[in-house]
Design a protein around this motif. Structure first.
Motif, PDB file in Angstrom:
ATOM      1  N   GLY A   9     -20.215  29.091  40.910  1.00 55.76           N
ATOM      2  CA  GLY A   9     -19.759  29.719  42.154  1.00 55.76           C
ATOM      3  C   GLY A   9     -20.263  31.147  42.215  1.00 55.76           C
ATOM      4  N   SER A  11     -20.222  33.354  44.865  1.00 54.95           N
ATOM      5  CA  SER A  11     -19.795  34.054  46.076  1.00 54.95           C
ATOM      6  C   SER A  11     -19.066  35.339  45.637  1.00 54.95           C
ATOM      7  N   ALA A  13     -16.037  36.218  44.430  1.00 54.24           N
ATOM      8  CA  ALA A  13     -15.330  36.294  43.140  1.00 54.24           C
ATOM      9  C   ALA A  13     -16.311  36.153  41.981  1.00 54.24           C
ATOM     10  N   ASP A  32     -24.821  28.243  41.944  1.00 54.54           N
ATOM     11  CA  ASP A  32     -24.107  28.358  43.228  1.00 54.54           C
ATOM     12  C   ASP A  32     -24.663  27.395  44.271  1.00 54.54           C
ATOM     13  N   ALA A  33     -23.750  26.681  44.916  1.00 51.54           N
ATOM     14  CA  ALA A  33     -24.137  25.701  45.940  1.00 51.54           C
ATOM     15  C   ALA A  33     -24.239  26.339  47.330  1.00 51.54           C
ATOM     16  N   LEU A  35     -21.935  27.333  49.519  1.00 53.49           N
ATOM     17  CA  LEU A  35     -21.003  26.911  50.575  1.00 53.49           C
ATOM     18  C   LEU A  35     -19.759  27.800  50.562  1.00 53.49           C
ATOM     19  N   ARG A  37     -16.509  29.723  51.638  1.00 55.56           N
ATOM     20  CA  ARG A  37     -15.428  29.219  52.495  1.00 55.56           C
ATOM     21  C   ARG A  37     -15.500  29.810  53.903  1.00 55.56           C
ATOM     22  N   ASN A  38     -15.921  31.060  54.028  1.00 56.28           N
ATOM     23  CA  ASN A  38     -15.916  31.714  55.348  1.00 56.28           C
ATOM     24  C   ASN A  38     -17.245  31.551  56.082  1.00 56.28           C
ATOM     25  N   PHE A  45     -13.250  40.452  58.239  1.00 57.28           N
ATOM     26  CA  PHE A  45     -12.443  41.657  58.453  1.00 57.28           C
ATOM     27  C   PHE A  45     -11.573  41.954  57.243  1.00 57.28           C
ATOM     28  N   ALA A  79     -22.982  22.331  40.183  1.00 54.22           N
ATOM     29  CA  ALA A  79     -22.555  21.947  38.837  1.00 54.22           C
ATOM     30  C   ALA A  79     -21.684  20.705  38.957  1.00 54.22           C
ATOM     31  N   ILE A 108     -15.083  28.812  42.165  1.00 51.53           N
ATOM     32  CA  ILE A 108     -15.605  27.755  43.045  1.00 51.53           C
ATOM     33  C   ILE A 108     -14.966  27.730  44.435  1.00 51.53           C
ATOM     34  N   HIS A 135      -7.943  37.886  61.020  1.00 50.92           N
ATOM     35  CA  HIS A 135      -8.447  37.658  62.386  1.00 50.92           C
ATOM     36  C   HIS A 135      -7.403  37.885  63.485  1.00 50.92           C
ATOM     37  N   THR A 228     -14.559  21.914  44.439  1.00 51.30           N
ATOM     38  CA  THR A 228     -15.231  20.797  43.762  1.00 51.30           C
ATOM     39  C   THR A 228     -14.466  20.488  42.468  1.00 51.30           C
ATOM     40  N   ASP A 265     -10.316  32.435  45.117  1.00 47.88           N
ATOM     41  CA  ASP A 265      -9.425  31.518  45.847  1.00 47.88           C
ATOM     42  C   ASP A 265      -9.025  30.301  45.017  1.00 47.88           C
ATOM     43  N   SER A 272      -8.276  36.265  50.137  1.00 45.02           N
ATOM     44  CA  SER A 272      -9.106  37.116  51.003  1.00 45.02           C
ATOM     45  C   SER A 272     -10.316  37.550  50.197  1.00 45.02           C
ATOM     46  N   VAL A 273     -11.292  38.112  50.877  1.00 44.04           N
ATOM     47  CA  VAL A 273     -12.486  38.596  50.178  1.00 44.04           C
ATOM     48  C   VAL A 273     -12.091  39.707  49.198  1.00 44.04           C
TER      49      VAL A 273
HETATM   50  C1  LIG Z   1     -12.779  30.564  58.643  1.00 42.68           C
HETATM   51  C2  LIG Z   1     -12.458  31.589  57.580  1.00 42.68           C
HETATM   52  C3  LIG Z   1     -12.535  32.937  57.884  1.00 42.68           C
HETATM   53  C4  LIG Z   1     -12.213  33.876  56.900  1.00 42.68           C
HETATM   54  N1  LIG Z   1     -12.249  35.196  57.235  1.00 42.68           N
HETATM   55  C5  LIG Z   1     -11.925  36.118  56.320  1.00 42.68           C
HETATM   56  C6  LIG Z   1     -11.938  37.511  56.660  1.00 42.68           C
HETATM   57  O1  LIG Z   1     -12.220  37.894  57.796  1.00 42.68           O
HETATM   58  N2  LIG Z   1     -11.590  38.392  55.692  1.00 42.68           N
HETATM   59  C7  LIG Z   1     -11.264  38.007  54.418  1.00 42.68           C
HETATM   60  O2  LIG Z   1     -10.976  38.863  53.574  1.00 42.68           O
HETATM   61  N3  LIG Z   1     -11.234  36.692  54.080  1.00 42.68           N
HETATM   62  C8  LIG Z   1     -11.568  35.750  54.978  1.00 42.68           C
HETATM   63  N4  LIG Z   1     -11.542  34.422  54.643  1.00 42.68           N
HETATM   64  C9  LIG Z   1     -11.197  34.055  53.264  1.00 42.68           C
HETATM   65  C10 LIG Z   1     -12.447  34.185  52.369  1.00 42.68           C
HETATM   66  O3  LIG Z   1     -13.474  33.369  52.882  1.00 42.68           O
HETATM   67  C11 LIG Z   1     -12.123  33.758  50.929  1.00 42.68           C
HETATM   68  O4  LIG Z   1     -10.952  34.407  50.462  1.00 42.68           O
HETATM   69  C12 LIG Z   1     -13.306  34.083  50.009  1.00 42.68           C
HETATM   70  O5  LIG Z   1     -14.487  33.448  50.468  1.00 42.68           O
HETATM   71  C13 LIG Z   1     -13.001  33.644  48.579  1.00 42.68           C
HETATM   72  O6  LIG Z   1     -14.102  33.953  47.765  1.00 42.68           O
HETATM   73  P1  LIG Z   1     -14.428  33.052  46.481  1.00 42.68           P
HETATM   74  O7  LIG Z   1     -15.610  33.689  45.842  1.00 42.68           O
HETATM   75  O8  LIG Z   1     -13.207  32.836  45.675  1.00 42.68           O
HETATM   76  O9  LIG Z   1     -14.812  31.618  47.070  1.00 42.68           O
HETATM   77  P2  LIG Z   1     -15.942  31.195  48.122  1.00 42.68           P
HETATM   78  O10 LIG Z   1     -16.384  32.361  48.931  1.00 42.68           O
HETATM   79  O11 LIG Z   1     -15.421  30.014  48.851  1.00 42.68           O
HETATM   80  O12 LIG Z   1     -17.178  30.775  47.210  1.00 42.68           O
HETATM   81  C14 LIG Z   1     -17.146  29.703  46.303  1.00 42.68           C
HETATM   82  C15 LIG Z   1     -18.589  29.395  45.936  1.00 42.68           C
HETATM   83  O13 LIG Z   1     -18.598  28.442  44.871  1.00 42.68           O
HETATM   84  C16 LIG Z   1     -19.581  27.456  45.156  1.00 42.68           C
HETATM   85  N5  LIG Z   1     -19.257  26.231  44.422  1.00 42.68           N
HETATM   86  C17 LIG Z   1     -18.119  25.514  44.436  1.00 42.68           C
HETATM   87  N6  LIG Z   1     -18.201  24.481  43.585  1.00 42.68           N
HETATM   88  C18 LIG Z   1     -19.435  24.555  43.022  1.00 42.68           C
HETATM   89  C19 LIG Z   1     -20.118  23.753  42.076  1.00 42.68           C
HETATM   90  N7  LIG Z   1     -19.527  22.669  41.516  1.00 42.68           N
HETATM   91  N8  LIG Z   1     -21.377  24.091  41.733  1.00 42.68           N
HETATM   92  C20 LIG Z   1     -21.978  25.193  42.277  1.00 42.68           C
HETATM   93  N9  LIG Z   1     -21.369  25.986  43.184  1.00 42.68           N
HETATM   94  C21 LIG Z   1     -20.109  25.670  43.548  1.00 42.68           C
HETATM   95  C22 LIG Z   1     -19.510  27.313  46.671  1.00 42.68           C
HETATM   96  O14 LIG Z   1     -20.656  26.660  47.185  1.00 42.68           O
HETATM   97  C23 LIG Z   1     -19.368  28.774  47.097  1.00 42.68           C
HETATM   98  O15 LIG Z   1     -20.638  29.396  47.212  1.00 42.68           O
HETATM   99  C24 LIG Z   1     -11.846  33.469  55.602  1.00 42.68           C
HETATM  100  C25 LIG Z   1     -11.780  32.093  55.308  1.00 42.68           C
HETATM  101  C26 LIG Z   1     -12.069  31.164  56.285  1.00 42.68           C
HETATM  102  C27 LIG Z   1     -11.955  29.699  55.970  1.00 42.68           C
END
Ligand SMILES: Cc1cc2nc3c(=O)[nH]c(=O)nc-3n(C[C@H](O)[C@H](O)[C@H](O)COP(=O)(O)OP(=O)(O)OC[C@H]3O[C@@H](n4cnc5c(N)ncnc54)[C@H](O)[C@@H]3O)c2cc1C
Length: 293
Positions: A9, A11, A13, A32-33, A35, A37-38, A45, A79, A108, A135, A228, A265, A272-273
């Motif tokens: 992952g 992104s 985090a 990293d795949a 994808l 979440r946002n 924001f 992965a 992830i 939002h 995943t 997450d 949140s981000v």
């Molecule tokens: C519609 C929407 C709008 C949002 N707007 C906001 C906002 O305005 N402000 C804010 O603070 N938060 C917002 N969020 C929340 C924010 O998107 C998440 O809190 C944030 O993305 C979490 O980051 P993360 O790195 O934990 O996970 P993610 O950003 O979801 O990243 C996880 C990563 O892991 C990868 N991954 C997963 N499994 C595997 C695997 N097996 N192999 C390889 N890669 C893998 C995925 O492809 C992805 O790239 C929003 C969420 C949504 C759904």
């Protein structure tokens, strides 16, 4: 080659964690795949210094900075399976390649289980959201519909009047007791019990009796689960949260499997981000220290 850390992952985090480990001159493999979440939203924001920025641009700027560190390897891919023990983990990607690491970190993210309402999925992240802190402000104190998904939606309906004039669309997802009706009325929330037929336009709700309710935006509390099954493939314990399930970690962000960590997450609420970045930075530091002590 055995990496000091494999991070699944890349992104917010995962990259925040990687930054700490790379700055300690340790080797990191990010898989990293892509994808996030946002990815459905065009603006992010509430992240200090990046308020209102394109979430893809925030991630791109971060990945460009990380890629300047010579001990980083970055693979775009998925992965599929993790196995092994502390100091000897193996991650297999869907192309069949094996990657070895002393430590693992699952960053992830989660998936959002959306209510099965016609027209909702295509409006997700555009006019239908889950987090009012992210939002709510942009709706400019207009009319807001809160679509129930279960008992936890009552809390959503009680909170969101901070951002506008709320109609709680129960849609058969819960039964409201008298006390709940009184509480909502005291907050100025209108309760609509007629089932939703579909969404239309920017964020109009068409009810089963033919009425159309127009809103500035809609909120709905989704259920979440790790995006995943990679952590489960290593037998990491999964726990319940008020919003679904997540990977269980201790205060050092280590999972139930020694040497395997999780952040963002996928292993904390709320989401949140900013919180994912903070959680990732902490997980990166604790993972690094586990290599030292
Ligand atoms: C519609 C929407 C709008 C949002 N707007 C906001 C906002 O305005 N402000 C804010 O603070 N938060 C917002 N969020 C929340 C924010 O998107 C998440 O809190 C944030 O993305 C979490 O980051 P993360 O790195 O934990 O996970 P993610 O950003 O979801 O990243 C996880 C990563 O892991 C990868 N991954 C997963 N499994 C595997 C695997 N097996 N192999 C390889 N890669 C893998 C995925 O492809 C992805 O790239 C929003 C969420 C949504 C759904």
């Amino acid at each position: 080659m055995q990496h000091d850390a494999i991070i699944v992952g890349g992104s917010y985090a995962g990259m925040a964690a990687a930054l700490q480990i790379l700055r300690a001159r340790r080797s990191v493999l990010i898989i990293d795949a892509g994808l996030r979440r946002n990815r459905f939203a065009s603006h992010s924001f509430g992240f200090l210094g990046q308020d209102g920025a394109d979430p893809a641009r925030i991630a791109k700027a971060a990945s460009e900075q990380l890629k300047a560190y010579p001990t980083l390897t970055w693979i775009e891919g998925t992965a599929e399976r993790a196995s092994g023990v502390k100091d000897a983990f193996v991650v297999t990607t869907t192309d069949g390649r094996r990657h070895e690491g002393r430590r693992l970190l699952f960053a992830i993210g989660v998936v959002d289980e959306l209510p099965a309402i016609e027209g909702l999925a295509e409006r997700w992240g555009k006019s239908v959201f889950h987090c009012p802190y992210c939002h709510g402000y942009e709706l400019d104190r207009g009319r807001i519909g809160v679509i129930a998904t279960g008992p936890a939606s009552l809390h959503h309906a009680q909170l969101i009047p901070e951002w506008g004039e709320v109609t709680f669309l129960v849609n058969g997802a819960l039964t409201l007791e008298r006390a709940a009706h009184e509480d909502l009325a005291a907050r100025g929330v209108a309760v609509e019990e007629t089932p939703i037929a579909r969404l239309d336009g920017h964020s109009d709700v068409l009810l089963a009796d033919g009425r159309r309710l127009s809103f500035a935006g809609l909120f709905t509390a989704t259920r979440n689960a790790p995006a995943t099954p990679i952590a489960t493939s290593l037998d990491c314990e999964i726990e319940e949260t008020p919003f679904g399930t997540q990977i269980r970690t201790d205060s050092m962000k280590e999972t139930s499997i020694p040497g395997a960590f999780a952040c963002g997450d996928a292993s904390r609420v709320p989401h949140s981000v900013s919180l994912a970045v903070g959680d990732g930075a902490w997980a990166g530091a604790t993972l690094h220290r586990s290599l030292v002590f």
